[in-house]
Design a protein around this motif. Structure first.
Motif, PDB file in Angstrom:
ATOM      1  N   GLY A 220       4.505 -22.825  43.529  1.00 51.30           N
ATOM      2  CA  GLY A 220       5.124 -22.131  44.660  1.00 51.30           C
ATOM      3  C   GLY A 220       5.777 -20.805  44.352  1.00 51.30           C
ATOM      4  O   GLY A 220       6.729 -20.408  45.012  1.00 51.30           O
ATOM      5  N   GLY A 221       5.296 -20.109  43.316  1.00 49.75           N
ATOM      6  CA  GLY A 221       5.868 -18.804  43.000  1.00 49.75           C
ATOM      7  C   GLY A 221       7.036 -18.838  42.042  1.00 49.75           C
ATOM      8  O   GLY A 221       7.894 -17.953  42.070  1.00 49.75           O
ATOM      9  N   GLY A 222       7.080 -19.864  41.176  1.00 51.35           N
ATOM     10  CA  GLY A 222       8.098 -19.882  40.127  1.00 51.35           C
ATOM     11  C   GLY A 222       9.025 -21.070  40.103  1.00 51.35           C
ATOM     12  O   GLY A 222       9.899 -21.157  39.243  1.00 51.35           O
ATOM     13  N   PHE A 223       8.865 -22.021  41.037  1.00 48.88           N
ATOM     14  CA  PHE A 223       9.683 -23.231  41.005  1.00 48.88           C
ATOM     15  C   PHE A 223       9.163 -24.159  39.909  1.00 48.88           C
ATOM     16  O   PHE A 223       7.967 -24.382  39.784  1.00 48.88           O
ATOM     17  N   LYS A 224      10.080 -24.728  39.127  1.00 48.65           N
ATOM     18  CA  LYS A 224       9.685 -25.607  38.021  1.00 48.65           C
ATOM     19  C   LYS A 224       9.585 -27.047  38.509  1.00 48.65           C
ATOM     20  O   LYS A 224      10.599 -27.704  38.725  1.00 48.65           O
ATOM     21  N   VAL A 225       8.356 -27.524  38.640  1.00 54.58           N
ATOM     22  CA  VAL A 225       8.142 -28.893  39.087  1.00 54.58           C
ATOM     23  C   VAL A 225       7.873 -29.831  37.913  1.00 54.58           C
ATOM     24  O   VAL A 225       8.113 -31.032  37.996  1.00 54.58           O
ATOM     25  N   ALA A 226       7.401 -29.276  36.794  1.00 52.71           N
ATOM     26  CA  ALA A 226       7.098 -30.087  35.606  1.00 52.71           C
ATOM     27  C   ALA A 226       7.542 -29.314  34.364  1.00 52.71           C
ATOM     28  O   ALA A 226       6.710 -28.802  33.613  1.00 52.71           O
ATOM     29  N   PRO A 227       8.855 -29.214  34.132  1.00 54.18           N
ATOM     30  CA  PRO A 227       9.380 -28.357  33.059  1.00 54.18           C
ATOM     31  C   PRO A 227       8.858 -28.685  31.671  1.00 54.18           C
ATOM     32  O   PRO A 227       8.857 -27.814  30.793  1.00 54.18           O
ATOM     33  N   ASP A 228       8.427 -29.935  31.451  1.00 52.79           N
ATOM     34  CA  ASP A 228       7.995 -30.337  30.117  1.00 52.79           C
ATOM     35  C   ASP A 228       6.504 -30.134  29.871  1.00 52.79           C
ATOM     36  O   ASP A 228       6.032 -30.358  28.755  1.00 52.79           O
ATOM     37  N   GLU A 229       5.760 -29.744  30.903  1.00 55.41           N
ATOM     38  CA  GLU A 229       4.319 -29.565  30.740  1.00 55.41           C
ATOM     39  C   GLU A 229       4.001 -28.205  30.130  1.00 55.41           C
ATOM     40  O   GLU A 229       4.786 -27.267  30.212  1.00 55.41           O
ATOM     41  N   SER A 230       2.816 -28.102  29.532  1.00 54.87           N
ATOM     42  CA  SER A 230       2.402 -26.863  28.879  1.00 54.87           C
ATOM     43  C   SER A 230       0.884 -26.761  28.899  1.00 54.87           C
ATOM     44  O   SER A 230       0.174 -27.770  28.821  1.00 54.87           O
ATOM     45  N   LEU A 231       0.391 -25.539  28.990  1.00 53.75           N
ATOM     46  CA  LEU A 231      -1.054 -25.301  28.941  1.00 53.75           C
ATOM     47  C   LEU A 231      -1.637 -25.593  27.566  1.00 53.75           C
ATOM     48  O   LEU A 231      -2.853 -25.661  27.407  1.00 53.75           O
ATOM     49  N   SER A 232      -0.784 -25.762  26.580  1.00 53.84           N
ATOM     50  CA  SER A 232      -1.262 -26.066  25.227  1.00 53.84           C
ATOM     51  C   SER A 232      -1.402 -27.566  24.986  1.00 53.84           C
ATOM     52  O   SER A 232      -1.975 -27.982  23.982  1.00 53.84           O
ATOM     53  N   SER A 233      -0.886 -28.387  25.890  1.00 52.08           N
ATOM     54  CA  SER A 233      -0.980 -29.843  25.715  1.00 52.08           C
ATOM     55  C   SER A 233      -2.264 -30.354  26.355  1.00 52.08           C
ATOM     56  O   SER A 233      -2.945 -29.629  27.078  1.00 52.08           O
ATOM     57  N   ASP A 234      -2.590 -31.617  26.111  1.00 56.71           N
ATOM     58  CA  ASP A 234      -3.789 -32.196  26.720  1.00 56.71           C
ATOM     59  C   ASP A 234      -3.409 -33.221  27.787  1.00 56.71           C
ATOM     60  O   ASP A 234      -4.192 -34.111  28.114  1.00 56.71           O
ATOM     61  N   THR A 235      -2.206 -33.089  28.339  1.00 57.46           N
ATOM     62  CA  THR A 235      -1.726 -34.048  29.336  1.00 57.46           C
ATOM     63  C   THR A 235      -1.509 -33.372  30.692  1.00 57.46           C
ATOM     64  O   THR A 235      -1.446 -32.150  30.800  1.00 57.46           O
ATOM     65  N   LEU A 236      -1.394 -34.207  31.715  1.00 56.73           N
ATOM     66  CA  LEU A 236      -0.965 -33.789  33.044  1.00 56.73           C
ATOM     67  C   LEU A 236       0.253 -34.624  33.399  1.00 56.73           C
ATOM     68  O   LEU A 236       0.406 -35.748  32.915  1.00 56.73           O
ATOM     69  N   GLU A 237       1.109 -34.073  34.249  1.00 60.20           N
ATOM     70  CA  GLU A 237       2.278 -34.836  34.700  1.00 60.20           C
ATOM     71  C   GLU A 237       2.178 -35.061  36.203  1.00 60.20           C
ATOM     72  O   GLU A 237       2.015 -34.120  36.976  1.00 60.20           O
ATOM     73  N   LEU A 238       2.273 -36.329  36.603  1.00 56.47           N
ATOM     74  CA  LEU A 238       2.249 -36.687  38.021  1.00 56.47           C
ATOM     75  C   LEU A 238       3.669 -37.019  38.461  1.00 56.47           C
ATOM     76  O   LEU A 238       4.313 -37.921  37.926  1.00 56.47           O
ATOM     77  N   LEU A 239       4.153 -36.271  39.456  1.00 60.15           N
ATOM     78  CA  LEU A 239       5.496 -36.471  40.008  1.00 60.15           C
ATOM     79  C   LEU A 239       5.361 -37.173  41.360  1.00 60.15           C
ATOM     80  O   LEU A 239       4.653 -36.690  42.245  1.00 60.15           O
ATOM     81  N   VAL A 240       6.067 -38.290  41.513  1.00 58.59           N
ATOM     82  CA  VAL A 240       6.053 -39.038  42.766  1.00 58.59           C
ATOM     83  C   VAL A 240       7.484 -39.183  43.265  1.00 58.59           C
ATOM     84  O   VAL A 240       8.362 -39.648  42.537  1.00 58.59           O
ATOM     85  N   VAL A 241       7.708 -38.771  44.507  1.00 62.75           N
ATOM     86  CA  VAL A 241       9.026 -38.913  45.127  1.00 62.75           C
ATOM     87  C   VAL A 241       8.825 -39.540  46.501  1.00 62.75           C
ATOM     88  O   VAL A 241       7.979 -39.082  47.278  1.00 62.75           O
ATOM     89  N   GLU A 242       9.616 -40.570  46.793  1.00 62.72           N
ATOM     90  CA  GLU A 242       9.530 -41.217  48.102  1.00 62.72           C
ATOM     91  C   GLU A 242      10.608 -40.667  49.041  1.00 62.72           C
ATOM     92  O   GLU A 242      11.681 -40.242  48.614  1.00 62.72           O
ATOM     93  N   LYS A 243      10.299 -40.701  50.328  1.00 63.35           N
ATOM     94  CA  LYS A 243      11.230 -40.220  51.341  1.00 63.35           C
ATOM     95  C   LYS A 243      12.240 -41.310  51.645  1.00 63.35           C
ATOM     96  O   LYS A 243      11.878 -42.455  51.924  1.00 63.35           O
TER      97      LYS A 243
END
Length: 319
Positions: A220-243
């Motif tokens: 969204g133009g600079g908001f940090k949704v996955a601060p621990d992720e990196s383009l150098s890693s081989d992982t993805l981070e899935l964030l789930v939040v319930e209402k």
């Protein structure tokens, strides 16, 4: 090196046109060998990338440079992978969000970003997300993130908003994202999601509100949704939040804007090279800010490497 340059003059509310004029002058001044093609419609960069990949198949001295936003870069990547190409990809950020540039470490200054490309001596292998939707039998690749629900509805509204163009002219594209959040917060209904871990364990989320798979920290133009992720890693981070109730929901939105939502007790994070999850209702979806429409989804996500050309302002993360 020789460059094929794909330019989206409409990116960033038309700001890309001015950026390209500056870049073109500099490239000519330096006697850089290049050919340029302009995108004419949505999805055109996919076709252009496929065509370039076919023309320069097997060449080891060719680079495809993109001048545009995250969407143009997304299309170019998908066209290259679809063509079975491994031609290195370079990028000059000229869009409204420019999240990939933040994730990789590309300067927002076009001349500095060009220098990062010209100064590179070899490609850097970066992590690229891949998804397969079993319902539509559809494959796709993403550099930033794949979102369903909240963030995808924001993307849909922001792309249709006249305010986005005005904010882009003032270099405030991230406010376009944020300005739509309150509207979506009020209107977005929760939906059911089932996440399956690698060990086979299932996690039901009956009131999902935010569902974002990220390849690097930004959205969204600079908001940090996955601060621990990196383009150098081989992982993805899935964030789930319930209402939940309105107070907690607003608190989650504030944490989201501060880059702290993934550490909240109201969020659940899954980090893995492979993710699988299913939604049971029609929901908006997006990849790299490109709308996927409203759909049911049965997604399997994994990663691959792709060569990127350009030095990074945070080079240590790739060593």
């Amino acid at each position: 090196m020789e460059y094929s340059i794909i330019v989206n003059l409409l990116a960033g509310g038309g700001r890309a046109k001015k950026i390209w004029q500056q870049l073109q002058s500099r490239l000519n001044e330096l006697n850089i060998s290049y050919q340029v093609v302009l995108t004419r419609y949505h999805g055109h960069a996919i076709d252009l990338a496929e065509r370039i990949a076919g023309r320069f198949a097997g060449a080891d001295d060719h680079i495809i440079m993109v001048v545009g936003g995250d969407g143009t870069l997304h299309e170019t990547l998908n066209g290259l992978i679809k063509a079975g190409s491994s031609i290195p990809l370079a990028y000059i950020p000229a869009g409204s969000g420019n999240d990939f540039a933040r994730g990789y470490g590309i300067s927002p200054n076009p001349m500095t970003a060009l220098s990062q490309i010209l100064d590179a001596k070899h490609p850097t292998l970066i992590n690229v997300g891949h998804y397969y939707d079993a319902i539509k039998q559809e494959n796709g690749w993403f550099l930033n993130n794949l979102g369903i629900g909240f963030d995808a509805a924001i993307v849909s509204q922001a792309n249709a908003s006249k305010a986005k163009k005005r904010l882009n002219r003032w270099h405030l594209g991230n406010f376009s994202y944020l300005s739509q959040a309150l509207s979506v917060l009020y209107n977005q209904e929760p939906f059911e999601t089932m996440v399956q871990e690698k060990n086979g364990h299932h996690h039901p989320f009956p009131k999902t509100f935010i569902l974002i798979a990220s390849n690097h920290p930004y959205i969204g133009g600079g908001f940090k949704v996955a601060p621990d992720e990196s383009l150098s890693s081989d992982t993805l981070e899935l964030l789930v939040v319930e209402k939940r109730n309105w107070l907690i929901t607003f608190w989650c939105l504030w944490l989201f804007s501060r880059g702290k939502l993934n550490r909240s007790r109201f969020a659940k994070c899954f980090r893995s090279p492979r993710l699988h999850y299913v939604t049971t209702s029609l929901e908006f979806a997006q990849t790299d800010g490109e709308e996927m429409g409203s759909r049911f989804m049965d997604l399997t996500l994994d990663t691959r490497r792709y060569p990127f050309w350009g030095t990074s302002l945070k080079e240590k993360s790739f060593n």
